[in-house]
Design a protein around this motif. Structure first.
Motif, short mmCIF file in Angstrom:
data_model
loop_
_atom_site.label_atom_id
_atom_site.label_comp_id
_atom_site.label_asym_id
_atom_site.label_seq_id
_atom_site.Cartn_x
_atom_site.Cartn_y
_atom_site.Cartn_z
N TYR A 72 10.69 42.88 -29.62
CA TYR A 72 9.92 42.90 -31.28
C TYR A 72 9.38 41.44 -31.49
CZ TYR A 72 12.44 47.12 -31.83
OH TYR A 72 12.88 48.30 -31.90
N LYS A 73 8.05 41.66 -31.98
CA LYS A 73 7.33 40.27 -32.42
C LYS A 73 7.76 39.78 -33.51
CE LYS A 73 3.36 42.37 -31.87
NZ LYS A 73 1.95 42.76 -31.89
N VAL A 74 8.38 38.60 -33.70
CA VAL A 74 8.46 37.92 -34.97
C VAL A 74 7.43 37.28 -35.68
CG1 VAL A 74 9.98 36.38 -36.41
CG2 VAL A 74 10.99 37.75 -34.59
N LEU A 75 6.85 37.93 -36.74
CA LEU A 75 5.49 37.29 -37.28
C LEU A 75 5.65 36.51 -38.44
CD1 LEU A 75 3.79 40.87 -37.51
CD2 LEU A 75 3.57 39.06 -35.57
N LEU A 76 4.94 35.42 -38.72
CA LEU A 76 4.88 34.57 -39.78
C LEU A 76 3.38 34.90 -40.58
CD1 LEU A 76 5.90 31.08 -38.55
CD2 LEU A 76 7.14 32.58 -39.80
N LEU A 77 3.62 35.09 -41.87
CA LEU A 77 2.40 35.24 -42.68
C LEU A 77 2.04 34.15 -43.46
CD1 LEU A 77 3.74 38.96 -44.39
CD2 LEU A 77 2.70 38.30 -41.81
N ASN A 78 0.66 34.00 -43.54
CA ASN A 78 0.17 32.94 -44.35
C ASN A 78 0.36 32.98 -45.88
OD1 ASN A 78 -1.23 30.30 -44.48
ND2 ASN A 78 -3.06 31.48 -45.24
N ASP A 79 0.48 31.90 -46.49
CA ASP A 79 0.31 31.82 -48.04
C ASP A 79 -0.35 30.68 -48.37
OD1 ASP A 79 2.35 29.82 -48.90
OD2 ASP A 79 3.62 30.82 -47.44
N ASP A 80 -0.49 30.52 -49.56
CA ASP A 80 -1.30 29.11 -49.89
C ASP A 80 -0.39 28.22 -50.47
OD1 ASP A 80 -3.82 30.58 -49.74
OD2 ASP A 80 -3.80 31.16 -51.69
N PHE A 81 0.81 28.14 -50.32
CA PHE A 81 1.83 27.26 -50.97
C PHE A 81 2.67 26.56 -49.99
CE2 PHE A 81 0.76 30.32 -54.19
CZ PHE A 81 -0.21 29.71 -55.18
N THR A 82 3.30 27.22 -49.18
CA THR A 82 4.07 26.76 -48.21
C THR A 82 3.53 25.71 -47.45
OG1 THR A 82 5.31 28.64 -47.96
CG2 THR A 82 5.80 27.16 -46.11
N PRO A 83 4.20 24.33 -47.32
CA PRO A 83 3.50 23.14 -46.69
C PRO A 83 3.53 23.42 -45.28
CG PRO A 83 5.24 22.31 -48.63
CD PRO A 83 5.45 24.03 -48.15
N MET A 84 2.35 22.87 -44.55
CA MET A 84 2.16 23.15 -43.09
C MET A 84 3.33 22.55 -42.40
SD MET A 84 -1.74 22.27 -42.59
CE MET A 84 -3.10 23.51 -42.93
N GLU A 85 3.88 21.39 -43.03
CA GLU A 85 5.03 20.82 -42.43
C GLU A 85 6.27 21.32 -42.19
OE1 GLU A 85 6.67 18.33 -39.81
OE2 GLU A 85 4.66 17.86 -40.54
N PHE A 86 6.44 22.23 -43.38
CA PHE A 86 7.70 23.26 -43.33
C PHE A 86 7.34 24.19 -42.31
CE2 PHE A 86 10.12 26.73 -44.92
CZ PHE A 86 11.47 26.11 -44.94
N VAL A 87 6.49 24.86 -42.16
CA VAL A 87 6.26 25.88 -41.13
C VAL A 87 6.31 25.39 -39.67
CG1 VAL A 87 4.54 27.84 -40.27
CG2 VAL A 87 4.77 27.01 -42.75
N ILE A 88 6.03 23.95 -39.42
CA ILE A 88 5.99 23.57 -38.23
C ILE A 88 7.48 23.38 -37.93
CG2 ILE A 88 5.67 21.38 -36.92
CD1 ILE A 88 3.17 21.21 -38.38
N TYR A 89 8.29 22.79 -38.82
CA TYR A 89 9.84 22.64 -39.00
C TYR A 89 10.39 23.87 -38.58
CZ TYR A 89 14.66 22.33 -40.62
OH TYR A 89 15.98 22.15 -40.82
N VAL A 90 10.12 24.98 -39.33
CA VAL A 90 10.64 26.25 -38.96
C VAL A 90 10.68 26.80 -37.59
CG1 VAL A 90 10.48 28.83 -39.55
CG2 VAL A 90 10.80 27.21 -41.35
N LEU A 91 9.39 26.66 -37.08
CA LEU A 91 8.80 27.06 -35.87
C LEU A 91 9.58 26.11 -34.72
CD1 LEU A 91 5.28 27.42 -36.33
CD2 LEU A 91 6.84 29.17 -35.24
N GLU A 92 10.11 24.84 -35.00
CA GLU A 92 10.76 23.90 -34.19
C GLU A 92 12.31 24.23 -34.23
OE1 GLU A 92 8.31 19.80 -34.12
OE2 GLU A 92 9.75 20.14 -35.75
#
Ligand code: TYC
Length: 129
Positions: free
Chosen positions: A50-70
């Protein structure tokens, strides 16, 4: 015949002394005919992935997404940055590919982190073909 290979390099000892009245191992490794154990091939199936997918939005900070991926997907800084930018540009991206229950747990962890931090980040999973 007192042993055989199962095609994976394992040797199984097959008893010829077991009476039909005695307990038998409950697995698919032996079949019985007239009290004689016969080796049978056991069909195994690879688990669906199963692929786990992240969806884009206009508000989540880039740094938070990087933190989640780490944190959740064990990516290094560079990998995390590349995946985040891919999602930012394409609208969706693969954070990782896992068996069902692992993927489900990762989705839960992302959604919990996003909610706690009041970001609208969305994460879903989809079976890989
Ligand atoms: N688009 C967001 C921004 O510009 C960043 C972002 C990237 C949000 C990936 C979600 O899954 C996401 N701040």
């Amino acid at each position: 015949m007192d042993s055989d290979m199962n095609g994976h390099g394992n040797t199984f000892r097959l008893s010829q002394q077991r009476s039909t009245m005695m307990a038998r191992p409950v697995n698919n490794n032996e079949a019985y005919e007239d009290g004689l154990a016969v080796k049978v091939r056991v069909k195994t199936k690879k688990p669906s992935m199963y692929k786990v997918l992240l969806l884009n939005d206009d508000f989540t900070p880039m740094e938070f997404v990087i933190y989640v991926l780490e944190r959740v997907f064990r990516k290094n800084r560079e990998e995390a940055n590349d995946i985040m930018l891919k999602v930012h540009e394409d609208g969706v991206g693969v954070a990782g590919v896992y068996t069902y229950e692992v993927a489900e747990t990762k989705v839960d962890q992302v959604m919990t982190l996003a909610r706690k931090n009041e970001h609208p980040l969305q994460c879903t999973m989809e079976r890989e073909e």
